[in-house]
Design a protein around this motif. Structure first.
Motif, PDB file in Angstrom:
ATOM      1  N   MET A  22      32.312  53.164  49.703  1.00  0.00           N
ATOM      2  CA  MET A  22      31.300  52.381  49.046  1.00  0.00           C
ATOM      3  C   MET A  22      31.132  52.849  47.610  1.00  0.00           C
ATOM      4  N   ALA A  23      31.233  54.152  47.394  1.00  0.00           N
ATOM      5  CA  ALA A  23      31.082  54.685  46.045  1.00  0.00           C
ATOM      6  C   ALA A  23      32.230  54.240  45.150  1.00  0.00           C
ATOM      7  N   VAL A  24      33.424  54.137  45.718  1.00  0.00           N
ATOM      8  CA  VAL A  24      34.582  53.690  44.934  1.00  0.00           C
ATOM      9  C   VAL A  24      34.407  52.231  44.515  1.00  0.00           C
ATOM     10  N   ALA A  25      33.921  51.405  45.428  1.00  0.00           N
ATOM     11  CA  ALA A  25      33.692  50.000  45.110  1.00  0.00           C
ATOM     12  C   ALA A  25      32.629  49.857  44.024  1.00  0.00           C
ATOM     13  N   ALA A  26      31.572  50.651  44.113  1.00  0.00           N
ATOM     14  CA  ALA A  26      30.528  50.606  43.086  1.00  0.00           C
ATOM     15  C   ALA A  26      31.071  51.056  41.736  1.00  0.00           C
ATOM     16  N   TYR A  27      31.899  52.106  41.742  1.00  0.00           N
ATOM     17  CA  TYR A  27      32.500  52.583  40.491  1.00  0.00           C
ATOM     18  C   TYR A  27      33.395  51.512  39.865  1.00  0.00           C
ATOM     19  N   LEU A  28      34.229  50.856  40.679  1.00  0.00           N
ATOM     20  CA  LEU A  28      35.100  49.812  40.161  1.00  0.00           C
ATOM     21  C   LEU A  28      34.304  48.636  39.606  1.00  0.00           C
ATOM     22  N   PHE A  29      33.239  48.266  40.294  1.00  0.00           N
ATOM     23  CA  PHE A  29      32.399  47.168  39.821  1.00  0.00           C
ATOM     24  C   PHE A  29      31.739  47.508  38.492  1.00  0.00           C
ATOM     25  N   ILE A  30      31.187  48.705  38.392  1.00  0.00           N
ATOM     26  CA  ILE A  30      30.505  49.112  37.157  1.00  0.00           C
ATOM     27  C   ILE A  30      31.505  49.230  36.009  1.00  0.00           C
ATOM     28  N   SER A  31      32.698  49.743  36.274  1.00  0.00           N
ATOM     29  CA  SER A  31      33.691  49.867  35.212  1.00  0.00           C
ATOM     30  C   SER A  31      34.187  48.493  34.757  1.00  0.00           C
ATOM     31  N   ALA A  32      34.292  47.535  35.675  1.00  0.00           N
ATOM     32  CA  ALA A  32      34.707  46.178  35.288  1.00  0.00           C
ATOM     33  C   ALA A  32      33.638  45.513  34.438  1.00  0.00           C
ATOM     34  N   ILE A  33      32.375  45.727  34.771  1.00  0.00           N
ATOM     35  CA  ILE A  33      31.282  45.143  33.990  1.00  0.00           C
ATOM     36  C   ILE A  33      31.209  45.778  32.605  1.00  0.00           C
ATOM     37  N   SER A  34      31.380  47.084  32.527  1.00  0.00           N
ATOM     38  CA  SER A  34      31.261  47.768  31.236  1.00  0.00           C
ATOM     39  C   SER A  34      32.404  47.413  30.284  1.00  0.00           C
ATOM     40  N   GLN A  35      33.584  47.057  30.821  1.00  0.00           N
ATOM     41  CA  GLN A  35      34.705  46.694  29.975  1.00  0.00           C
ATOM     42  C   GLN A  35      34.700  45.220  29.609  1.00  0.00           C
ATOM     43  N   GLY A  36      33.778  44.476  30.109  1.00  0.00           N
ATOM     44  CA  GLY A  36      33.692  43.050  29.825  1.00  0.00           C
ATOM     45  C   GLY A  36      34.524  42.252  30.811  1.00  0.00           C
ATOM     46  N   LEU A  37      33.874  41.689  31.784  1.00  0.00           N
ATOM     47  CA  LEU A  37      34.545  40.939  32.828  1.00  0.00           C
ATOM     48  C   LEU A  37      34.913  39.562  32.295  1.00  0.00           C
ATOM     49  N   LYS A  38      36.198  39.253  32.236  1.00  0.00           N
ATOM     50  CA  LYS A  38      36.677  37.970  31.731  1.00  0.00           C
ATOM     51  C   LYS A  38      37.564  37.331  32.798  1.00  0.00           C
ATOM     52  N   PRO A  39      36.964  36.668  33.809  1.00  0.00           N
ATOM     53  CA  PRO A  39      37.758  36.167  34.929  1.00  0.00           C
ATOM     54  C   PRO A  39      38.703  35.031  34.569  1.00  0.00           C
ATOM     55  N   PHE A  40      38.421  34.273  33.513  1.00  0.00           N
ATOM     56  CA  PHE A  40      39.253  33.130  33.161  1.00  0.00           C
ATOM     57  C   PHE A  40      40.013  33.363  31.868  1.00  0.00           C
ATOM     58  N   GLU A  41      40.301  34.617  31.569  1.00  0.00           N
ATOM     59  CA  GLU A  41      40.977  34.984  30.324  1.00  0.00           C
ATOM     60  C   GLU A  41      42.384  34.384  30.256  1.00  0.00           C
ATOM     61  N   TYR A  42      43.068  34.326  31.367  1.00  0.00           N
ATOM     62  CA  TYR A  42      44.453  33.865  31.382  1.00  0.00           C
ATOM     63  C   TYR A  42      44.598  32.419  31.837  1.00  0.00           C
ATOM     64  N   ALA A  43      43.514  31.687  31.931  1.00  0.00           N
ATOM     65  CA  ALA A  43      43.585  30.280  32.323  1.00  0.00           C
ATOM     66  C   ALA A  43      44.244  29.471  31.210  1.00  0.00           C
ATOM     67  N   VAL A  44      45.049  28.511  31.605  1.00  0.00           N
ATOM     68  CA  VAL A  44      45.773  27.674  30.650  1.00  0.00           C
ATOM     69  C   VAL A  44      45.009  26.366  30.479  1.00  0.00           C
ATOM     70  N   TYR A  45      44.739  26.015  29.249  1.00  0.00           N
ATOM     71  CA  TYR A  45      44.065  24.747  28.948  1.00  0.00           C
ATOM     72  C   TYR A  45      44.970  23.903  28.096  1.00  0.00           C
ATOM     73  N   PRO A  46      45.116  22.646  28.313  1.00  0.00           N
ATOM     74  CA  PRO A  46      44.571  21.853  29.412  1.00  0.00           C
ATOM     75  C   PRO A  46      45.247  22.214  30.729  1.00  0.00           C
ATOM     76  N   VAL A  47      44.572  21.926  31.817  1.00  0.00           N
ATOM     77  CA  VAL A  47      45.016  22.332  33.142  1.00  0.00           C
ATOM     78  C   VAL A  47      46.370  21.715  33.487  1.00  0.00           C
ATOM     79  N   GLU A  48      46.628  20.525  33.012  1.00  0.00           N
ATOM     80  CA  GLU A  48      47.882  19.847  33.345  1.00  0.00           C
ATOM     81  C   GLU A  48      49.101  20.645  32.900  1.00  0.00           C
TER      82      GLU A  48
END
Length: 81
Positions: A1-27
């Motif tokens: 549980m501590a590892v999951a919390a650490y990974l979550f906090i580190s992802a938030i602190s580095q700036g979570l960009k879930p759609f960074e690699y999405a291609v636009y337009p979708v087609e």
């Protein structure tokens, strides 16, 4: 549980960009040799990807709850006997 919390906090602190690699337009990111149904499903999932992510998170929570229920029931049976 501590590892999951650490990974979550580190992802938030580095700036979570879930759609960074999405291609636009979708087609542009759809496969050209697929059938119209496959392209339609792919287009739908890309357009509503936030709903898709929420649904997957919900399924993970349900799967985790089921695993805990199955594993916990054996321990309770052993305590009663």
């Amino acid at each position: 549980m501590a590892v999951a919390a650490y990974l979550f906090i580190s992802a938030i602190s580095q700036g979570l960009k879930p759609f960074e690699y999405a291609v636009y337009p979708v087609e542009d990111s759809l496969a050209r040799n697929e059938t119209e149904i496959a392209r339609g499903v792919s287009r739908y999932l890309w357009n509503y990807r936030s709903i898709d992510v929420i649904a997957l998170a919900f399924l993970l929570v349900i799967a985790t709850a089921c695993c805990v229920l199955f594993l916990g029931s054996g321990v309770e049976r052993r305590r009663r006997n």
